[in-house]
Scaffold this motif. Structure first.
Motif, PDB file in Angstrom:
ATOM      1  N   LYS A 104       0.633  -1.068  -0.004  1.00 19.12           N
ATOM      2  CA  LYS A 104       0.004  -0.117   0.125  1.00 19.12           C
ATOM      3  C   LYS A 104       0.933   1.188   0.029  1.00 19.12           C
ATOM      4  O   LYS A 104       1.614   1.355   0.880  1.00 19.12           O
ATOM      5  N   PRO A 105       0.658   2.332  -1.004  1.00 22.76           N
ATOM      6  CA  PRO A 105       1.461   3.322  -0.994  1.00 22.76           C
ATOM      7  C   PRO A 105       1.156   4.557   0.154  1.00 22.76           C
ATOM      8  O   PRO A 105      -0.143   4.309   0.761  1.00 22.76           O
ATOM      9  N   ASN A 106       2.004   5.225   0.265  1.00 24.80           N
ATOM     10  CA  ASN A 106       1.657   6.573   1.175  1.00 24.80           C
ATOM     11  C   ASN A 106       0.529   7.327   0.520  1.00 24.80           C
ATOM     12  O   ASN A 106       0.680   7.658  -0.522  1.00 24.80           O
ATOM     13  N   ASP A 107      -0.280   7.866   1.536  1.00 19.76           N
ATOM     14  CA  ASP A 107      -1.299   8.700   0.936  1.00 19.76           C
ATOM     15  C   ASP A 107      -0.636  10.014   0.608  1.00 19.76           C
ATOM     16  O   ASP A 107       0.391  10.383   0.928  1.00 19.76           O
ATOM     17  N   ALA A 108      -1.355  10.729  -0.485  1.00 17.19           N
ATOM     18  CA  ALA A 108      -1.013  12.189  -0.788  1.00 17.19           C
ATOM     19  C   ALA A 108      -0.927  12.944   0.450  1.00 17.19           C
ATOM     20  O   ALA A 108      -1.639  12.892   1.277  1.00 17.19           O
ATOM     21  N   GLY A 109       0.100  13.681   0.308  1.00 17.06           N
ATOM     22  CA  GLY A 109       0.549  14.582   1.355  1.00 17.06           C
ATOM     23  C   GLY A 109       1.289  14.285   2.509  1.00 17.06           C
ATOM     24  O   GLY A 109       2.244  14.626   3.130  1.00 17.06           O
ATOM     25  N   GLY A 110       1.832  12.822   2.327  1.00 19.97           N
ATOM     26  CA  GLY A 110       2.803  12.333   3.020  1.00 19.97           C
ATOM     27  C   GLY A 110       4.207  12.359   2.514  1.00 19.97           C
ATOM     28  O   GLY A 110       4.256  13.107   1.617  1.00 19.97           O
ATOM     29  N   LEU A 111       5.072  11.532   3.033  1.00 17.97           N
ATOM     30  CA  LEU A 111       6.474  11.688   2.242  1.00 17.97           C
ATOM     31  C   LEU A 111       6.547  11.214   0.791  1.00 17.97           C
ATOM     32  O   LEU A 111       5.961  10.227   0.609  1.00 17.97           O
ATOM     33  N   PRO A 112       7.330  11.901   0.000  1.00 21.42           N
ATOM     34  CA  PRO A 112       7.123  11.718  -1.390  1.00 21.42           C
ATOM     35  C   PRO A 112       8.029  10.518  -1.838  1.00 21.42           C
ATOM     36  O   PRO A 112       8.896   9.762  -0.694  1.00 21.42           O
ATOM     37  N   THR A 113       7.929   9.731  -2.833  1.00 18.48           N
ATOM     38  CA  THR A 113       8.836   8.493  -3.280  1.00 18.48           C
ATOM     39  C   THR A 113      10.319   8.806  -3.222  1.00 18.48           C
ATOM     40  O   THR A 113      10.806  10.192  -3.641  1.00 18.48           O
ATOM     41  N   ALA A 114      10.974   8.130  -2.733  1.00 13.28           N
ATOM     42  CA  ALA A 114      12.542   8.146  -2.534  1.00 13.28           C
ATOM     43  C   ALA A 114      13.131   8.497  -3.978  1.00 13.28           C
ATOM     44  O   ALA A 114      12.818   7.917  -5.195  1.00 13.28           O
ATOM     45  N   ARG A 115      14.153   9.038  -4.065  1.00 15.81           N
ATOM     46  CA  ARG A 115      14.917   9.097  -5.119  1.00 15.81           C
ATOM     47  C   ARG A 115      16.565   8.895  -5.043  1.00 15.81           C
ATOM     48  O   ARG A 115      16.773   9.461  -3.703  1.00 15.81           O
ATOM     49  N   CYS A 116      17.287   8.482  -5.739  1.00 25.84           N
ATOM     50  CA  CYS A 116      18.920   8.233  -5.294  1.00 25.84           C
ATOM     51  C   CYS A 116      19.395   9.124  -6.835  1.00 25.84           C
ATOM     52  O   CYS A 116      19.226   8.779  -7.709  1.00 25.84           O
ATOM     53  N   LEU A 117      20.296   9.928  -6.241  1.00 23.60           N
ATOM     54  CA  LEU A 117      21.093  11.066  -7.160  1.00 23.60           C
ATOM     55  C   LEU A 117      22.359  10.069  -7.285  1.00 23.60           C
ATOM     56  O   LEU A 117      23.177  10.150  -6.588  1.00 23.60           O
ATOM     57  N   ILE A 118      22.658   9.485  -8.494  1.00 23.02           N
ATOM     58  CA  ILE A 118      23.891   8.743  -8.694  1.00 23.02           C
ATOM     59  C   ILE A 118      24.830   9.588  -9.649  1.00 23.02           C
ATOM     60  O   ILE A 118      24.542   9.779 -10.687  1.00 23.02           O
ATOM     61  N   LEU A 119      26.077   9.683  -9.342  1.00 22.00           N
ATOM     62  CA  LEU A 119      27.118  10.225 -10.024  1.00 22.00           C
ATOM     63  C   LEU A 119      28.107   9.264 -10.355  1.00 22.00           C
ATOM     64  O   LEU A 119      28.904   8.607  -9.797  1.00 22.00           O
ATOM     65  N   VAL A 120      28.365   9.138 -11.731  1.00 22.06           N
ATOM     66  CA  VAL A 120      29.280   8.064 -12.192  1.00 22.06           C
ATOM     67  C   VAL A 120      30.407   8.732 -12.832  1.00 22.06           C
ATOM     68  O   VAL A 120      30.400   9.552 -13.749  1.00 22.06           O
ATOM     69  N   THR A 121      31.683   8.412 -12.233  1.00 23.44           N
ATOM     70  CA  THR A 121      32.881   9.026 -12.539  1.00 23.44           C
ATOM     71  C   THR A 121      33.438   8.110 -13.864  1.00 23.44           C
ATOM     72  O   THR A 121      33.128   7.271 -14.017  1.00 23.44           O
ATOM     73  N   PRO A 122      34.433   8.595 -14.349  1.00 15.59           N
ATOM     74  CA  PRO A 122      35.091   7.785 -15.665  1.00 15.59           C
ATOM     75  C   PRO A 122      35.671   6.409 -15.425  1.00 15.59           C
ATOM     76  O   PRO A 122      35.903   5.700 -16.196  1.00 15.59           O
ATOM     77  N   ASP A 123      35.927   6.314 -14.305  1.00 15.87           N
ATOM     78  CA  ASP A 123      36.531   4.785 -13.778  1.00 15.87           C
ATOM     79  C   ASP A 123      35.435   4.075 -13.499  1.00 15.87           C
ATOM     80  O   ASP A 123      35.730   2.856 -13.093  1.00 15.87           O
ATOM     81  N   GLY A 124      34.169   4.460 -13.820  1.00 12.74           N
ATOM     82  CA  GLY A 124      32.969   3.611 -13.607  1.00 12.74           C
ATOM     83  C   GLY A 124      32.409   3.512 -12.301  1.00 12.74           C
ATOM     84  O   GLY A 124      31.382   2.815 -11.930  1.00 12.74           O
ATOM     85  N   GLU A 125      32.971   4.134 -11.169  1.00 17.24           N
ATOM     86  CA  GLU A 125      32.591   4.204  -9.866  1.00 17.24           C
ATOM     87  C   GLU A 125      31.396   4.927  -9.693  1.00 17.24           C
ATOM     88  O   GLU A 125      31.091   5.875 -10.287  1.00 17.24           O
TER      89      GLU A 125
END
Length: 334
Positions: A104-125
């Motif tokens: 069951k999802p959170n109701d509207a007005g609750g905490l939003p869906t999570a997100r992950c900001l991923i930075l990929v460097t030239p070495d693939g890390e």
């Protein structure tokens, strides 16, 4: 209820993946090659400054179930999203690959869906910056014990030890699984996570709450506070109820059952494009072999090939069916 091969419990995250130079990490004071939890304000600021990226459903355990089903296994997933646009993206993506997802999802007005900001460097890390959002709302009420009992193996990510009520959810799921004669597996997630919860992770193993443990080399060393891999492997052999698997990047992996070790070599990769999800893919591949009753060296080989495929492309999910890969077909014929 239909029986499932694998049930995964984890953070429901939409990944935003972008390439960057090392200088960007330094400028933004980003911890390289790890996962840092951030708040909503930091998520908005970093999203505004990072290079353009691609969006896709992610989360460690969700990536594992995606690889598992790509190998022909049947799967289900438990995780918390919000009733918002990103939540709908996640629901659509995971259901489209044949995974049952009915939390069951959170109701509207609750905490939003999570997100992950991923930075990929030239070495693939990859350097991950995660706003957990709705994930922190996962609790015991979200655990469907009937679903747990219907799965041959229940697998969860160590990252779930960050949200406060998720621990109770995992303990509830483990009790239900063991009551039905099923197995419970976990991944240690990353060495920073291990440092935060080392004693609790050890207790999960030693108490028998967890049967199967996945770790990379850095996580295994952190778990036992040693710089000697042999010592860590010996300890894992004593503490893991069924088995433990330690991945070693280009060195392959080591499967530990009691004090027996099985070494599986890595699969050659022409170029590492993005290391995001390598361990998740490995776990999906290994568990497919394990649930099918295959020997440890074969389980490890499937995991290695799944990981090799994922790191050869951008993003943590398979591109097409893993069963179509020549190397996977060759394992199936051997």
């Amino acid at each position: 209820m239909a029986e499932y091969d694998l049930l995964c419990i984890g953070n429901t995250i939409v990944d935003v993946i972008a390439y960057c130079e090392e200088e960007f990490l330094n400028k933004e004071a980003i911890q390289k090659s790890g996962m840092t939890l951030i708040d909503a304000e930091r998520a908005e600021t970093l999203y505004g400054t990072m290079p353009p990226g691609s969006e896709s459903s992610g989360g460690s355990a969700a990536n594992t179930i995606a690889c598992f089903t790509s190998l022909g296994g049947s799967g289900a997933f438990i995780g918390k999203v919000a009733d918002d646009q990103l939540g709908e993206i996640f629901r659509h993506d995971i259901r489209s690959i044949g995974v049952a997802f009915d939390t069951k999802p959170n109701d509207a007005g609750g905490l939003p869906t999570a997100r992950c900001l991923i930075l990929v460097t030239p070495d693939g890390e990859r350097s991950m910056n995660t706003f957990l959002g709705a994930c922190t709302e996962l609790g015991p009420d979200d655990i469907d014990e009937t679903l747990v009992k219907a799965a041959k193996v229940t697998y969860f990510e160590g990252y779930l030890w960050d949200p406060p009520r998720a621990k109770e959810a995992i303990v509830k799921a483990a009790k239900a699984a063991h009551a039905a004669g099923r197995k419970v597996a976990m991944t240690l997630s990353d060495s920073f996570c291990v440092h935060r919860y080392r004693s609790e992770f050890l207790d999960l193993m030693r108490s028998g709450t967890v049967d199967i443990v996945f770790a990379n080399e850095a996580e295994a060393l952190a778990l036992y506070e040693t710089d000697n891999l042999d010592d860590a492997l010996d300890a894992l052999g004593r503490d893991a109820r069924t088995l433990a698997v330690v991945t070693r990047s280009e060195k392959g992996c080591i499967v530990v059952e009691d004090q027996t070790r099985t070494v599986v070599p890595a699969s050659p990769v022409e170029r590492v494009v993005d290391a995001t999800g390598a361990g998740d893919a490995f776990a999906g591949g290994f568990l497919k072999g394990y649930i099918d009753g295959l020997p440890s060296e074969v389980c490890g080989a499937i995991g290695v090939e799944a990981a090799s495929h994922v790191i050869s492309k951008l993003g943590a999910r398979p591109a097409g069916r893993l069963t179509d890969l020549p190397a996977i077909k060759a394992i199936g014929r051997s």
